[in-house]
Design an enzyme around this catalytic site. Structure first.
Site, mmCIF file in Angstrom:
data_model
loop_
_atom_site.group_PDB
_atom_site.id
_atom_site.type_symbol
_atom_site.label_atom_id
_atom_site.label_comp_id
_atom_site.label_asym_id
_atom_site.label_seq_id
_atom_site.Cartn_x
_atom_site.Cartn_y
_atom_site.Cartn_z
ATOM 1 N N LYS A 255 29.305 -40.834 25.825
ATOM 2 C CA LYS A 255 28.535 -41.970 25.309
ATOM 3 C C LYS A 255 29.426 -43.146 24.929
ATOM 4 C CE LYS A 255 25.214 -39.024 25.682
ATOM 5 N NZ LYS A 255 24.456 -38.956 26.940
ATOM 6 N N TYR B 232 16.127 -26.959 26.055
ATOM 7 C CA TYR B 232 17.198 -27.831 25.581
ATOM 8 C C TYR B 232 17.842 -27.256 24.318
ATOM 9 C CZ TYR B 232 19.542 -31.884 23.573
ATOM 10 O OH TYR B 232 20.470 -32.712 23.020
ATOM 11 N N TYR C 161 25.307 -29.523 26.822
ATOM 12 C CA TYR C 161 25.442 -30.278 28.066
ATOM 13 C C TYR C 161 26.523 -29.707 28.984
ATOM 14 C CZ TYR C 161 22.434 -33.813 25.999
ATOM 15 O OH TYR C 161 21.359 -34.459 25.433
#
Length: 331
Positions: free
Chosen positions: A48, A262, A288
């Site tokens: 990010k 998730y 992830y």
């Protein structure tokens, strides 16, 4: 190519491109390399940071004094956004979504969310499935009512501005491969909010590269994930003045490794994290990069890639989240 877009310096670039000889030998297949975007430097690093260099620059240009963003309780994006806000002297309002049902005590209070609190972000908690368009708008109106100037960054900074970070990463990777004389046959990464995969494919195609890019999904079904990535990729290509460079068939997501959902660990993810730690001394995250690795490892074992291939796995960071799973990861 991106010089017309405002950008602030938040990370350490270029990130390393490293060969993983022990993993490659262990798997007995292609040569595996890792693009170390866990080394971006901001608040333990992660993908990010690249996106936030563009998003935060836009916020500053618009005169914002408060960043508003959203993410899951263990969001890597929220952690890096909170840190970037501190670095730039901005307030940070965070909408945290409780996506994991019945979270453990470490999940609720350790890892990324612990770092969010260290960075002084104002955390607002919401149940899973909340309409965050409505919730974010309400927070923005509240900030305006008290005289502030909010700037909204979507989850994962996955919009056209944030995706510029991975357009730039693709260019960086191609330059590194050329310097090393490395032929990259496949690029693999975890894919969730879509900005990383969308930016990468736009950057590759804008540079004239036909390198295949595979996203390993971490939450959505394949059709939904590919549609989301393709839509953002097309918007990003338009945004940089190169419309039509991405074809639908360029966007591939394998979503067979999500597991129960998730943020919920899988056996493959657990194996992958331990494998990379013990063979290469590298840490990956459970949400992830760990699931992305699990997918890549399984595909190598099932001869999806040619034994003579060079594969680059883009490490999106997130090892801080390991501390939120201390009661679930088998060590």
């Amino acid at each position: 190519m991106l010089s017309q877009f405002a950008r602030v310096s938040l990370g350490h670039f270029p990130t390393p491109l490293e060969h993983l000889p022990r993993l490659s030998e262990h798997l007995g297949g292609p040569q595996v390399w890792v693009k170390r975007d866990d080394c971006t430097g901001l608040a333990t690093g992660g993908n990010k940071t690249r996106k936030l260099e563009f998003s935060m620059a836009d916020a500053l240009e618009q005169g914002a004094d408060t960043i508003v963003t959203v993410g899951a309780v263990q969001s890597n994006h929220v952690r890096q956004t909170a840190a970037a806000a501190c670095k730039l002297g901005l307030a940070c309002e965070v909408l945290l979504e409780h996506r994991v049902v019945d979270p453990s005590e470490p999940y609720a209070n350790s890892g990324n969310v612990f770092l969010d609190r260290i960075f002084g972000a104002n955390l607002r908690e919401y149940p899973g499935g909340t309409d965050f368009d409505v919730a974010i708008d309400a927070v923005a109106r509240e900030i305006k009512a008290r005289g502030g100037k909010p700037y909204i960054i979507p989850g994962g900074a996955s919009n056209t501005i944030g995706a510029l970070g991975y357009v730039n990463c693709a260019i960086e990777l191609l330059e590194q491969a050329e310097e090393l004389g490395l032929r990259i046959d496949h690029l693999v990464t975890a894919t969730g909010s879509a900005g990383t995969q969308a930016g990468l494919i736009v950057g590759l195609r804008a540079m004239g590269s036909d390198m295949p890019l595979l996203g390993i999904g971490v939450n959505a079904a394949q059709d939904a994930q590919e549609d989301k990535v393709y839509k953002l990729a097309c918007e990003t290509a338009d945004f940089i003045g190169k419309p039509g460079i991405v074809a639908r068939e360029d966007v591939i997501a394998n979503c067979n490794y999500v597991g129960a959902g998730y943020g919920i660990p899988t056996e493959g993810m657990n194996e992958a994290i331990l494998m990379l730690a013990r063979l290469e001394g590298l840490l990956f995250d459970p949400v992830y990069s760990g699931k992305g690795l699990a997918g890549m490892i399984d595909l190598i074992r099932n001869s999806h890639f040619d034994a003579a291939d060079n594969i680059v796995f883009l490490h999106t960071g997130g090892s801080a989240a390991l501390f939120a799973y201390t009661d679930q990861l088998v060590t």
